[in-house]
Design a protein around this motif. Sequence first.
Motif, mmCIF file in Angstrom:
data_model
loop_
_atom_site.group_PDB
_atom_site.id
_atom_site.type_symbol
_atom_site.label_atom_id
_atom_site.label_comp_id
_atom_site.label_asym_id
_atom_site.label_seq_id
_atom_site.Cartn_x
_atom_site.Cartn_y
_atom_site.Cartn_z
ATOM 1 N N ALA A 109 0.835 -1.210 0.000
ATOM 2 C CA ALA A 109 0.000 0.000 0.000
ATOM 3 C C ALA A 109 0.863 1.250 0.000
ATOM 4 O O ALA A 109 0.539 2.230 -0.677
ATOM 5 C CB ALA A 109 -0.939 -0.009 1.205
ATOM 6 N N LEU A 110 1.959 1.233 0.739
ATOM 7 C CA LEU A 110 2.863 2.387 0.757
ATOM 8 C C LEU A 110 3.485 2.625 -0.615
ATOM 9 O O LEU A 110 3.616 3.772 -1.053
ATOM 10 C CB LEU A 110 3.954 2.192 1.813
ATOM 11 N N VAL A 111 3.836 1.554 -1.308
ATOM 12 C CA VAL A 111 4.371 1.690 -2.675
ATOM 13 C C VAL A 111 3.322 2.343 -3.574
ATOM 14 O O VAL A 111 3.627 3.253 -4.356
ATOM 15 C CB VAL A 111 4.811 0.314 -3.236
ATOM 16 N N GLN A 112 2.077 1.891 -3.453
ATOM 17 C CA GLN A 112 1.003 2.470 -4.278
ATOM 18 C C GLN A 112 0.759 3.937 -3.923
ATOM 19 O O GLN A 112 0.526 4.765 -4.812
ATOM 20 C CB GLN A 112 -0.285 1.658 -4.124
ATOM 21 N N LEU A 113 0.810 4.271 -2.637
ATOM 22 C CA LEU A 113 0.647 5.676 -2.236
ATOM 23 C C LEU A 113 1.781 6.531 -2.787
ATOM 24 O O LEU A 113 1.546 7.660 -3.237
ATOM 25 C CB LEU A 113 0.589 5.799 -0.715
#
Length: 124
Positions: A109-113
């Motif tokens: 999720a952090l990569v996507q954010l």
Amino acid sequence: MISKAVELLSALWLIGLGFVWRLFGFRPAGRALLRAADRSNEQDRVLAVISLVKAGSRTIDLAESRFRDGRMSPQAIDVVASIEHPRTRPLLEDVARGDGPTAVAAAEALVQLDKADEMTRGGA
């Protein structure tokens, strides 16, 4: 016929839970919505996630307490990542430092954010 009635009742129940969660912050309603977000029934998941995301900071509060209690699911990470709130990224970073499927989901999720932030800044 019966399965359609059950689906309708489930949808109405989740809409009601969402209303109670967003308007009053009644924690059992929020917890029930988080459980519904883990269900295999797509309609239930979608209705639950919509209410959880719309509740914003209430849902972040609930997710933080579930993380502290060790009861956060990978599906809850997707919900948290969908909420634009100043505490979203720090919560995901805390979860990602752990291990297991929930930590992996938080790291993803952090990569996507980060990708979304880059696109917003025009660096696509």
